[in-house]
Design an enzyme around this catalytic site. Structure first.
Site, short mmCIF file in Angstrom:
data_model
loop_
_atom_site.label_atom_id
_atom_site.label_comp_id
_atom_site.label_asym_id
_atom_site.label_seq_id
_atom_site.Cartn_x
_atom_site.Cartn_y
_atom_site.Cartn_z
N ASP A 192 69.74 49.61 34.19
CA ASP A 192 69.60 50.15 35.53
C ASP A 192 69.46 48.99 36.52
OD1 ASP A 192 69.04 51.48 37.86
OD2 ASP A 192 67.02 52.11 37.26
N ASP B 241 50.04 56.76 24.51
CA ASP B 241 50.61 58.09 24.61
C ASP B 241 50.20 58.99 23.47
OD1 ASP B 241 52.23 57.97 27.06
OD2 ASP B 241 53.20 56.31 26.02
N ASP C 277 56.05 58.43 25.44
CA ASP C 277 56.17 56.98 25.34
C ASP C 277 57.55 56.53 25.79
OD1 ASP C 277 55.22 54.45 24.82
OD2 ASP C 277 55.76 54.49 22.71
N ASP D 96 32.52 45.10 38.42
CA ASP D 96 32.67 43.80 37.76
C ASP D 96 33.47 43.87 36.47
OD1 ASP D 96 31.30 42.64 39.77
OD2 ASP D 96 29.36 42.67 38.74
N GLU E 98 39.41 46.04 36.99
CA GLU E 98 40.14 46.32 38.23
C GLU E 98 41.27 47.27 37.82
OE1 GLU E 98 39.26 44.73 41.26
OE2 GLU E 98 40.63 46.19 42.17
N PHE F 179 34.73 41.12 38.48
CA PHE F 179 35.74 41.50 39.46
C PHE F 179 35.21 42.00 40.80
CE2 PHE F 179 39.20 41.98 35.98
CZ PHE F 179 39.25 40.61 35.87
N LEU G 62 37.00 39.77 42.85
CA LEU G 62 38.46 39.93 42.87
C LEU G 62 38.80 41.13 43.75
CD1 LEU G 62 41.32 39.33 41.74
CD2 LEU G 62 40.75 40.83 39.81
N GLU G 63 39.45 40.89 44.86
CA GLU G 63 39.81 41.97 45.78
C GLU G 63 41.25 41.78 46.21
OE1 GLU G 63 37.76 44.49 46.40
OE2 GLU G 63 36.27 43.54 45.10
N HIS H 133 30.17 36.62 44.14
CA HIS H 133 31.31 37.53 44.30
C HIS H 133 31.73 37.67 45.76
CE1 HIS H 133 30.03 39.72 40.34
NE2 HIS H 133 30.37 38.46 40.15
N ASP I 110 32.87 40.15 47.19
CA ASP I 110 32.53 41.45 47.80
C ASP I 110 31.11 41.43 48.38
OD1 ASP I 110 31.00 41.65 45.49
OD2 ASP I 110 31.66 43.70 45.01
N CYS J 80 29.38 47.09 44.07
CA CYS J 80 29.25 46.50 42.74
C CYS J 80 29.09 47.57 41.67
CB CYS J 80 28.02 45.59 42.68
SG CYS J 80 27.96 44.35 43.97
#
Lengths: 659, 659
Positions: free
Chosen positions: A117, A152, A172, A337, A340, A392, A395-396, A458, A460, A640
């Site tokens: 494709d 699956d 699947d 934390d 994500e 995390f 992590l943003e 962090h 955040d 958090c």
């Protein structure tokens, strides 16, 4: 020997038959030299069936021609595939003074076409001329496959579809990219010819290809350890459909592109090839401006009241709240934390995928418990290298931005790292393995911030994003000691310096209450906050530059930190002095904000009022929630302690400009 | 009882507990009347958990309230689903002079959401607000399903996936539309509540719905004879994915729309419902302006030379030629008549589908032999009602046209029927069952032409379409006796009246050659052709009106017919007088045209020259192929003797305006 080249094989007989394959639409050189009998001075060339001969001078003919000069090579072209073995004939009769030697090339014309494709409409194309050329953008092309890390079929052992060498149930198949070997024509070829499927060097161990899709579980044709496979010619009487799954995301050891070749081999040597180029889909994060689907919170000993308060806000946002049971969280409440929740996408299919952090705490088993149909799992980083910065909350991702004319339509990833201001021995890093994985995803080009000045470390703790009715669609929200001091100074100047903050709350068994006057009189606190404000300003500069923001795009919320020397004992880092409002949960227009317990004037918390005055004009609704005991005292807040699964972007990642 | 209504059940005890279900986001009325104890003059209302009570005056509250006037009903609203059974409580304590009666409603909040791909991007949406409203057009919405008539597993008996009550291998899942019952929350409900999936009246027997997609073959949940099914609540702890296949195309007894409802039942009565509307995808024909993929011809006793000649043209068009073996054609060479290869399409999936004609001749088994993955089969009409007009040489489709501002972006279907000019007893019809099926597909609104004036009775005897570099992109090509007479008269006037046509050819064992002068002198022939010209003109008027054509969009090719009374003996109908050039095969820019054997002047056939002069300026290449013995003498030509599978339109049918 060159591709698409045959040699007329010398033979001492006067009648020679040679069986070969021609690929339709492909001019094929036949080298005559070695077979020309000594003294030959004439060549009678004739054809039968749909085939054209081209002479070195460019003459094209079908039928018969007599040449008085014998060429060193000729070129053959069949455009349609054979109906029977050897149904295209080219006869070469070499004449000398005293004899004739007649070679008959019995040719079987086959079509060689590998399809994917490439135009990204969800349908496998029919020999798309651009299938070899992977290009980014809404006018781009090139096929895409996904890492198949969902589950699956419900395995009790948390295994994903990646580990399994079969297709795991009907659903699947949706996770796999289809490859089609287009009908090659006749189901038999001359001896010595074979058809092989080969994965390029870069793709080895990165993909698995299944055949036998007319069964219920397919069969692994290509996978780790066997990167090429023979295709049975008989199978190519019809279109042969294969399915490909990715085993690895793009990363520092994999550039994401995989070429698959369909090769005709003649006596074990490549004779002709068609090929396609595919790219593995990236893992994508979802910013606060995307609507939430589910909010997760952990059931722990003392947080039921906070959960109920959050549930009210979640309900107002049209979202659902899921509680993570004690058996799954083992007392670890820091859902932000642990993981994500992002997604990966190919045309007409999408899978949510949890990236688990390498923090290894109580919630360790939670991300894998989310596995299901179209909910996958990936992790990076090592337990040995971990620091607090690998959680995390650090992590943003920003909302979509345009920076110096470049459109990041999926936003930019933000993570916190250390800085030169931290003494080398005390520096904590965001693991390079994690950072490199995020960079390798390309479409949300990560921006490194400085978060090592915070004890928990962090980002955040000092930033978030809220939706806003502006052309950019959002505002960056920063914690600001400066604004907090201003507010307190104004209150003091108005005669309210005796008002207390943190009233009715305790810390370490003592009342946490403290008057504005006391706060303002604390020079150490002021010095610390001045320093922390500098670090925030340093991040603000990076954010403004990397996200293309101006002053009006940024909101400063009052906040104080206090310096403390914890754990590593080496330097003073920042902790929240009161519940940190920037650590809010953004659910559409509903904001669940840690209740700051600021000074009350006429029953109105002046910190809350300051926040409302900034956020409510953006059509946002502020809900202040008491998280003092359940989160704040444990060095975290609502953000958090929650995790939000959000909707995916409506615009696909492959429409991004070339990264 | 109305939906979303509960009755507080009267009870003589003073402490009553009643377990019920609330649907999230759905205000639910609780009728108190019957339970209010005699003499009650006070109501203490209180709540626990995420739930809001609304009083008749609009007051909303959570917590406790004391009412001195007892309302007849209240309304309850929970926005988030329950984490435990009965985790939302509403207590109603009715007070009288001498006692209190306390009812406790133990409520379990569940989410009820049935999802489909309503925005047509190939992904199932998340509660798309427009999922109940099916609208056409590029800005439209509404889910789509396909008739699953292909054969993803190779059955020896020609059975398609339609007959089978399971999912037929992995690829079969691609043919199905997914439905998702979104996670309802807690996996247990109070007694008396059930969840059912129900197919609307219009859809009964038209669809099959499978569950257990985490297995290898699914399980039929709903199908012919059982149009509703219970959903196990336990299954809705996660998203429950179901797959739907169509069993019937839209037709005179099926309007194509199917509503699927997800119903909460309380004691066997509907209590709440969510529903979606889906439309079955139409069967679509492909006009000559779409590029060919495969050309089919039947191997019969005397046509190998013609096949080889056609193969040359097929090769030049970049297409392949497939021969239908004698075992599959039983001597029947009329491939055009046996079937029409179209397709059906839903977002991100497509299936080619052969419509078989009810002619029942030697090729009868051929269409089903094409069955395979994504190659389906359908037929309409009956053997008893059949006439020659039911053969698909009488069924064509125009290229895309705009008529009076209305865009038919997939063109319009054309078929031939009878006319009042034919005596009633002699009239032959295009079967109404076929016509109605074609009309019911909606997107290529059929146009009825008049073809009963021809002996064979097919519109491909007087019309075709060729691509053209004009704004419309094509020209209509018509057979024209008038133009042929003009040409012959001009040649006669120039002194070439003695030139013969059909030279070297035989008919019924005699030479077919005839001089221009003889042709022009034949008054009966002229009278017949004048009449036939009128019929063509009559069709030209219809075509111009219904396709929005002007004179410059139409090309007239020279042709003569002769009148003959064949078979039914009643009236004179038209047969070709020489090979009919309009009965050509259009393969991109390459045209395979029946060689007309017209008068030769300076070795140039004047009929071929006339055709070249009209078609070559359109960048078309004319290949004249001798089909005299193999086709013409058997009352057909190249087009009648071939079938072309073409590429699908790149633009999907659902972008058509409301038909």
């Amino acid at each position: 020997m060159s591709l698409n080249t045959l040699i007329l094989e010398p033979n001492s007989n006067s009648q020679v038959r040679q069986e070969e394959v021609l690929v339709t639409g492909q001019p094929t050189t036949v080298i005559l030299n070695e077979a020309i009998p000594r003294g030959a001075n004439r060549l009678i060339l004739s054809t039968e069936g749909e085939i054209v001969v081209q002479l070195p001078d460019g003459t094209e003919f079908a039928g018969e021609i007599i040449l008085e000069t014998i060429p060193e090579q000729i070129s053959l072209l069949a455009r349609t595939y054979s109906v029977n073995l050897g149904d295209r004939l080219v006869t070469l009769e070499f004449g000398t003074e005293n004899r004739a030697v007649r070679y008959t090339l019995e040719l079987t014309a086959v079509r060689i076409c590998l399809d994917v494709d490439a135009n990204r409409d969800g349908l496998v194309d029919d020999d798309n001329p651009r299938k070899k050329d992977w290009q980014w953008g809404s006018e781009g092309q090139g096929a895409i496959f996904m890492v198949n890390s969902d589950q699956d079929i419900d395995y009790s052992d948390g295994e994903t579809n990646l580990q399994n060498r079969q297709i795991d149930g009907l659903l699947d198949l949706k996770d796999l990219a289809l490859l089609i070997v287009r009908k090659t024509g006749f189901g038999d070829w001359p001896r010595g010819y074979e058809l092989r499927l080969v994965v390029s060097e870069s793709g080895r161990g990165r993909v698995r290809i299944f055949e036998n899709l007319d069964t219920y579980s397919g069969r692994e044709l290509i996978g780790p350890g066997h990167n090429e496979a023979r295709i049975r010619i008989w199978d190519t009487r019809q279109d042969l459909v294969l399915a490909l799954e990715g085993l690895h995301y793009r990363d520092r050891d994999f550039d994401g592109l995989v070429d698959i070749s369909l090769i005709v081999e003649r006596d074990g040597e490549p004779y002709h090839l068609d090929w396609v180029r595919l790219r593995v889909a990236p893992w994508i994060m979802t910013p606060n401006t995307l609507l939430p689907r589910v909010v997760y919170m952990a059931q722990t000993e003392n947080n039921q009241t906070t959960i109920e308060a959050v549930r009210q806000v979640v309900g107002r946002s049209g979202t659902q709240l899921e509680e993570v049971s004690p058996e799954l969280n083992l007392g670890d409440r820091w859902l932000q934390d642990e993981l994500e929740i992002g997604y990966t996408q190919m045309p007409a299919h999408l899978q949510y995928v949890a990236l688990e952090s390498p923090r290894y705490r109580g919630l360790e088993d939670f991300p894998e418990s989310l596995l299901g149909a179209d909910f996958g799992y990936v992790t990076r980083g090592s337990i040995d290298a971990r620091t607090r910065l690998d959680s995390f909350g650090n992590l943003e991702v920003s909302p979509p931005v345009t920076v110096n004319g470049r459109n990041y339509h999926l936003g930019r990833i933000l993570y916190g790292d250390t800085d030169e201001v931290i003494p080398p021995a005390a520096r904590r890093r965001f693991q390079p393995a994690l950072r490199d994985f995020l960079r390798a995803q390309q479409v949300q080009a990560p921006v490194q911030l400085f978060s090592d000045w915070l004890n928990v470390g962090h980002i955040d703790e000092f930033l978030t994003f809220v939706p806003a009715p502006t052309p950019k669609g959002f505002k960056l929200v920063l914690a600001s000691p400066r604004v907090c001091y201003q507010l307190f100074q104004e209150l003091q100047a108005q005669g309210w310096g005796a008002l207390g903050l943190r009233e009715g709350k305790t810390l370490s068994g003592h009342s946490a209450a403290i008057a504005i006057n006391e706060v303002l009189a604390d020079e150490k606190l002021k010095a610390s906050n001045d320093r922390f404000q500098q670090f925030i300003a340093q991040n603000r500069v990076i954010l403004s530059r990397e996200l293309g923001l101006v002053a009006d795009d940024i909101i400063d919320l009052p906040m104080l930190f206090e310096g403390s020397i914890r754990r590593d004992g080496s330097i003073e880092r920042a902790d929240s002095f009161f519940p940190n409002m920037v650590n809010m949960i953004v659910l559409g227009s509903q904001l669940a904000i840690p209740k700051p317990f600021g000074p009350q004037l006429n029953d109105v918390c002046q910190l809350e009022a300051a926040v409302r005055s900034q956020l409510e004009p953006l059509s946002l609704t502020c809900h202040f929630i008491d998280d003092w005991d359940a989160y704040f005292r444990k060095f975290g807040e609502l953000h958090c302690g929650t995790n939000v699964a959000r909707q995916h972007f409506s615009r696909p990642w492959w429409e991004s400009p070339q990264p």
